[in-house]
Scaffold this motif. Structure first.
Motif, PDB file in Angstrom:
ATOM      1  N   GLN A   1     -27.597 -21.919 -41.649  1.00 29.52           N
ATOM      2  CA  GLN A   1     -27.638 -22.931 -41.191  1.00 29.52           C
ATOM      3  C   GLN A   1     -27.186 -23.156 -39.625  1.00 29.52           C
ATOM      4  O   GLN A   1     -28.088 -23.906 -38.408  1.00 29.52           O
ATOM      5  N   ALA A   2     -26.559 -22.333 -39.307  1.00 32.35           N
ATOM      6  CA  ALA A   2     -26.553 -21.059 -38.034  1.00 32.35           C
ATOM      7  C   ALA A   2     -27.725 -20.848 -37.048  1.00 32.35           C
ATOM      8  O   ALA A   2     -28.012 -21.050 -36.523  1.00 32.35           O
ATOM      9  N   LEU A   3     -28.736 -20.206 -38.450  1.00 38.51           N
ATOM     10  CA  LEU A   3     -30.232 -20.098 -38.038  1.00 38.51           C
ATOM     11  C   LEU A   3     -30.928 -20.936 -37.482  1.00 38.51           C
ATOM     12  O   LEU A   3     -31.916 -20.937 -36.751  1.00 38.51           O
ATOM     13  N   ALA A   4     -30.837 -22.274 -38.188  1.00 40.35           N
ATOM     14  CA  ALA A   4     -31.316 -22.965 -37.836  1.00 40.35           C
ATOM     15  C   ALA A   4     -32.838 -23.401 -37.770  1.00 40.35           C
ATOM     16  O   ALA A   4     -34.241 -23.624 -36.904  1.00 40.35           O
ATOM     17  N   VAL A   5     -33.737 -22.560 -38.966  1.00 41.00           N
ATOM     18  CA  VAL A   5     -34.977 -22.664 -39.088  1.00 41.00           C
ATOM     19  C   VAL A   5     -35.608 -23.580 -38.946  1.00 41.00           C
ATOM     20  O   VAL A   5     -35.358 -24.435 -39.802  1.00 41.00           O
ATOM     21  N   GLN A   6     -36.996 -23.662 -38.392  1.00 46.21           N
ATOM     22  CA  GLN A   6     -37.917 -24.724 -38.120  1.00 46.21           C
ATOM     23  C   GLN A   6     -39.729 -24.400 -38.755  1.00 46.21           C
ATOM     24  O   GLN A   6     -39.426 -23.215 -38.551  1.00 46.21           O
ATOM     25  N   PRO A   7     -39.962 -25.172 -39.413  1.00 47.03           N
ATOM     26  CA  PRO A   7     -41.296 -24.739 -39.754  1.00 47.03           C
ATOM     27  C   PRO A   7     -42.218 -24.141 -39.142  1.00 47.03           C
ATOM     28  O   PRO A   7     -42.246 -24.277 -37.326  1.00 47.03           O
ATOM     29  N   ASP A   8     -42.348 -23.553 -39.846  1.00 46.24           N
ATOM     30  CA  ASP A   8     -43.706 -21.938 -38.954  1.00 46.24           C
ATOM     31  C   ASP A   8     -43.323 -21.032 -38.375  1.00 46.24           C
ATOM     32  O   ASP A   8     -43.916 -20.798 -37.405  1.00 46.24           O
ATOM     33  N   GLU A   9     -42.235 -21.372 -38.069  1.00 43.37           N
ATOM     34  CA  GLU A   9     -41.560 -20.492 -37.304  1.00 43.37           C
ATOM     35  C   GLU A   9     -41.337 -18.259 -38.123  1.00 43.37           C
ATOM     36  O   GLU A   9     -41.370 -18.578 -39.025  1.00 43.37           O
ATOM     37  N   ARG A  10     -41.315 -17.611 -37.672  1.00 44.47           N
ATOM     38  CA  ARG A  10     -41.469 -16.733 -37.847  1.00 44.47           C
ATOM     39  C   ARG A  10     -40.286 -15.993 -38.187  1.00 44.47           C
ATOM     40  O   ARG A  10     -38.932 -15.336 -37.119  1.00 44.47           O
ATOM     41  N   VAL A  11     -39.692 -15.396 -39.306  1.00 43.50           N
ATOM     42  CA  VAL A  11     -38.334 -14.907 -39.263  1.00 43.50           C
ATOM     43  C   VAL A  11     -38.721 -13.399 -39.853  1.00 43.50           C
ATOM     44  O   VAL A  11     -39.302 -13.676 -40.508  1.00 43.50           O
ATOM     45  N   LEU A  12     -37.618 -12.631 -39.676  1.00 38.39           N
ATOM     46  CA  LEU A  12     -37.501 -11.578 -40.026  1.00 38.39           C
ATOM     47  C   LEU A  12     -35.840 -11.238 -40.552  1.00 38.39           C
ATOM     48  O   LEU A  12     -35.218 -11.829 -40.108  1.00 38.39           O
ATOM     49  N   GLU A  13     -36.725 -10.467 -42.319  1.00 39.24           N
ATOM     50  CA  GLU A  13     -34.812 -10.678 -42.723  1.00 39.24           C
ATOM     51  C   GLU A  13     -34.528  -9.071 -42.699  1.00 39.24           C
ATOM     52  O   GLU A  13     -35.917  -8.405 -43.726  1.00 39.24           O
ATOM     53  N   ILE A  14     -34.139  -8.441 -43.268  1.00 40.85           N
ATOM     54  CA  ILE A  14     -33.710  -7.253 -43.583  1.00 40.85           C
ATOM     55  C   ILE A  14     -32.232  -7.110 -44.788  1.00 40.85           C
ATOM     56  O   ILE A  14     -31.429  -8.056 -44.736  1.00 40.85           O
ATOM     57  N   GLY A  15     -32.651  -6.550 -45.750  1.00 44.30           N
ATOM     58  CA  GLY A  15     -32.236  -6.514 -46.805  1.00 44.30           C
ATOM     59  C   GLY A  15     -32.381  -7.621 -47.503  1.00 44.30           C
ATOM     60  O   GLY A  15     -31.938  -8.896 -48.262  1.00 44.30           O
ATOM     61  N   THR A  16     -33.728  -7.441 -48.012  1.00 45.14           N
ATOM     62  CA  THR A  16     -34.296  -8.649 -49.098  1.00 45.14           C
ATOM     63  C   THR A  16     -33.430  -8.884 -50.494  1.00 45.14           C
ATOM     64  O   THR A  16     -33.321  -9.621 -50.868  1.00 45.14           O
TER      65      THR A  16
END
Length: 221
Positions: free
Chosen positions: A73-88
């Motif tokens: 919720q805090a990240l508020a990711v929107q469609p098509d945004e490029r997201v890096l996740e660390i710790g799959t």
């Protein structure tokens, strides 16, 4: 009649996540859609929707559902945004990010965990996700800058943050957990213009430390 897992997922949303001030319908929808039981080790199937950290093979952990929800919720990711996740880890948060429409690059330091997550996501038909077996804290990641960065584990100190937040695009957001037990806090870092980074405290919690995270400096008197 609903399956036991579907009922447990509904109860997770209503009894754990909503009461913890997660009201973003997109986040709630993503977590209601994804079967968390598919990402939990066999010995913990009965705890797939419990409000606990679930241990993974080789020493990792799945964050409790409400913690994942608050961070998403805090990240508020929107469609098509490029997201890096660390710790799959097992790939659960990865699946949630993809359900929110993100293009996800997820890094997992443990090759066996990375392969397992890759297989689970492929079985679910999850698209626009790349999982690399790599240490996300070792240096700049090819593929940036990123609109959002999510760390599925804790950093004992701020020392790794400079390298991470510099990989954010302007307006990008980074969400992580800082500190050591018993004092740990989730924070949101937003990149303004240039090297302007604003930090917002979110909530107190406890979480396992990411492997290879820089240790907190010890003061010697």
């Amino acid at each position: 009649m609903e399956s036991p897992n579907a009922l447990a997922r509904f109860n997770m949303i209503q009894q754990q996540i909503r009461p913890w001030n997660v009201l973003d319908e997109r986040v709630l929808g993503a977590m209601a859609e994804i079967g968390r039981e598919r990402f939990v080790p066999d010995g913990y199937q009965g705890l797939a929707y419990a409000d606990i950290e679930v241990p993974l093979a080789n020493g990792g952990h799945m964050l409790p559902p409400r913690v994942t929800a608050r961070m998403l919720q805090a990240l508020a990711v929107q469609p098509d945004e490029r997201v890096l996740e660390i710790g799959t880890g097992s790939g659960y948060a990865t699946a949630c990010l993809a359900a929110l429409g993100a293009q996800v690059l997820s890094l997992e330091i443990d090759p066996e965990q990375a392969e397992g997550a890759r297989a689970r996501l492929a079985e679910l038909g999850t698209e626009r996700v790349e999982i690399r077996a790599a240490d996300g804290l070792a240096g700049p990641i090819e593929g940036g800058p990123f609109d959002a960065i999510l760390l599925n584990g804790a950093l004992p100190s701020d020392s790794a943050l400079d390298a991470l937040q510099s990989q954010l695009a302007l307006g990008g957001r980074l969400c992580c957990i800082l500190g050591e037990a018993p004092v740990m806090e989730a924070v949101l870092i937003t990149r303004g213009g240039g090297q302007d980074y604003q930090r917002e405290p979110l909530f107190e919690t406890l979480a396992g430390t990411l492997r290879n995270a820089p240790a907190r400096e010890q003061f010697v008197f």
